[in-house]
Design a protein around this motif. Structure first.
Motif, PDB file in Angstrom:
ATOM      1  N   ASN A  44      -6.644  12.527   3.391  1.00 20.56           N
ATOM      2  CA  ASN A  44      -6.004  11.791   2.300  1.00 20.56           C
ATOM      3  C   ASN A  44      -6.496  12.414   0.997  1.00 20.56           C
ATOM      4  N   TRP A  45      -5.639  13.097   0.289  1.00 22.78           N
ATOM      5  CA  TRP A  45      -6.015  13.765  -0.952  1.00 22.78           C
ATOM      6  C   TRP A  45      -5.426  13.042  -2.157  1.00 22.78           C
ATOM      7  N   PHE A  46      -6.262  12.733  -3.124  1.00 20.59           N
ATOM      8  CA  PHE A  46      -5.849  12.151  -4.412  1.00 20.59           C
ATOM      9  C   PHE A  46      -5.145  10.808  -4.238  1.00 20.59           C
ATOM     10  N   CYS A  47      -5.693   9.965  -3.354  1.00 21.34           N
ATOM     11  CA  CYS A  47      -5.165   8.610  -3.181  1.00 21.34           C
ATOM     12  C   CYS A  47      -5.327   7.839  -4.486  1.00 21.34           C
ATOM     13  N   LYS A  48      -4.444   6.875  -4.677  1.00 21.40           N
ATOM     14  CA  LYS A  48      -4.479   6.094  -5.909  1.00 21.40           C
ATOM     15  C   LYS A  48      -4.869   4.640  -5.687  1.00 21.40           C
ATOM     16  N   GLU A  49      -4.881   4.169  -4.419  1.00 14.93           N
ATOM     17  CA  GLU A  49      -5.211   2.765  -4.165  1.00 14.93           C
ATOM     18  C   GLU A  49      -6.158   2.627  -2.965  1.00 14.93           C
ATOM     19  N   TYR A  50      -5.665   2.868  -1.749  1.00 16.19           N
ATOM     20  CA  TYR A  50      -6.464   2.752  -0.533  1.00 16.19           C
ATOM     21  C   TYR A  50      -6.301   4.011   0.313  1.00 16.19           C
ATOM     22  N   GLY A  51      -7.317   4.316   1.127  1.00 13.41           N
ATOM     23  CA  GLY A  51      -7.183   5.363   2.126  1.00 13.41           C
ATOM     24  C   GLY A  51      -6.555   4.819   3.401  1.00 13.41           C
ATOM     25  N   PHE A  52      -6.972   3.609   3.807  1.00 13.21           N
ATOM     26  CA  PHE A  52      -6.420   2.913   4.974  1.00 13.21           C
ATOM     27  C   PHE A  52      -6.538   1.428   4.678  1.00 13.21           C
ATOM     28  N   TYR A  53      -5.432   0.685   4.759  1.00 15.43           N
ATOM     29  CA  TYR A  53      -5.426  -0.738   4.433  1.00 15.43           C
ATOM     30  C   TYR A  53      -4.753  -1.514   5.551  1.00 15.43           C
ATOM     31  N   ALA A  54      -5.394  -2.603   6.006  1.00 16.13           N
ATOM     32  CA  ALA A  54      -4.802  -3.412   7.067  1.00 16.13           C
ATOM     33  C   ALA A  54      -5.238  -4.867   6.951  1.00 16.13           C
ATOM     34  N   GLU A  55      -4.289  -5.758   7.216  1.00 13.70           N
ATOM     35  CA  GLU A  55      -4.532  -7.192   7.360  1.00 13.70           C
ATOM     36  C   GLU A  55      -4.168  -7.569   8.788  1.00 13.70           C
ATOM     37  N   GLN A  56      -4.926  -8.469   9.381  1.00 12.06           N
ATOM     38  CA  GLN A  56      -4.589  -8.990  10.710  1.00 12.06           C
ATOM     39  C   GLN A  56      -4.502  -7.883  11.758  1.00 12.06           C
ATOM     40  N   LEU A  57      -5.469  -7.011  11.784  1.00 16.14           N
ATOM     41  CA  LEU A  57      -5.446  -5.862  12.690  1.00 16.14           C
ATOM     42  C   LEU A  57      -6.313  -6.133  13.914  1.00 16.14           C
ATOM     43  N   ASP A  58      -5.760  -5.983  15.080  1.00 19.10           N
ATOM     44  CA  ASP A  58      -6.483  -6.157  16.335  1.00 19.10           C
ATOM     45  C   ASP A  58      -6.602  -4.798  17.017  1.00 19.10           C
ATOM     46  N   GLY A  59      -7.632  -4.048  16.639  1.00 20.52           N
ATOM     47  CA  GLY A  59      -7.890  -2.770  17.262  1.00 20.52           C
ATOM     48  C   GLY A  59      -7.623  -1.585  16.363  1.00 20.52           C
ATOM     49  N   LEU A  60      -8.693  -0.914  15.969  1.00 16.53           N
ATOM     50  CA  LEU A  60      -8.594   0.315  15.180  1.00 16.53           C
ATOM     51  C   LEU A  60      -9.657   1.284  15.671  1.00 16.53           C
ATOM     52  N   THR A  61      -9.250   2.524  15.922  1.00 17.54           N
ATOM     53  CA  THR A  61     -10.182   3.625  16.174  1.00 17.54           C
ATOM     54  C   THR A  61      -9.990   4.610  15.037  1.00 17.54           C
TER      55      THR A  61
END
Length: 172
Positions: A44-61
């Motif tokens: 992620n180059w030159f992001c302006k807000e979030y790199g990774f954003y999640a609500e109500q997430l069941d499972g992230l690797t």
């Protein structure tokens, strides 16, 4: 609906000058519509807000990613932001340059595993912040497992490497 969007793998992609490469936003706070997301080897180059954003997430690797914000972007938030998540695994090999607030931010998230080397350069450029911050209400507990190695090059606005607020710890 419950687990209506899931089993998604995003790997080896480059995102350049976008607000956020991904935003999983839930409309019903009890549903957990997003499940089993794999985010690995991305840049992620030159992001302006979030790199990774999640609500109500069941499972992230999440592993082996590079996330970069420009210096002093007023809209910049976090490299990772998860609210009301569970079964979140942050692996090693993540490199994070600059961000406006906490590098990784978790709110009301349970079964959080962070392990290996996670590198942070200058988190908290817009407000005093930490490398990793977890804030949980009394209905959630936090489980940190594995070896966490933080290599952090702090700025004047950096608080702690890891900040844990308002939660119950269960040793596993």
């Amino acid at each position: 609906a419950f687990h209506s969007i899931g089993l998604i793998e995003v790997a080896n992609c480059k995102f350049i000058a976008c607000n956020s490469p991904v935003k999983f936003t839930a409309t019903n706070p009890e549903n957990r519509p997003f499940n089993d997301i794999q985010w690995k080897g991305n840049e992620n180059w030159f992001c302006k807000e979030y790199g990774f954003y999640a609500e109500q997430l069941d499972g992230l690797t999440y592993g082996s990613n590079l996330s970069h914000f420009n210096d002093n972007v007023t809209t910049a938030k976090n490299h990772i932001s998860v609210t009301r998540g569970e079964q979140i695994v942050i692996g090693s090999g993540n490199t994070n340059f600059n961000c406006g607030e906490d590098g990784y931010y978790f709110e009301d998230t349970t079964h959080l595993q962070i392990g290996g080397a996670n590198r942070f350069w200058h988190p908290g450029q817009n407000t005093p912040s930490s490398g990793i911050k977890a804030v949980n209400s009394s209905s959630y507990y936090l489980s940190l497992t594995g070896t966490v190695v933080l290599l952090m090059f702090a700025s004047l606005t950096t608080r702690q490497q890891i900040q844990l607020d308002s939660f119950t710890v269960r040793k596993t």
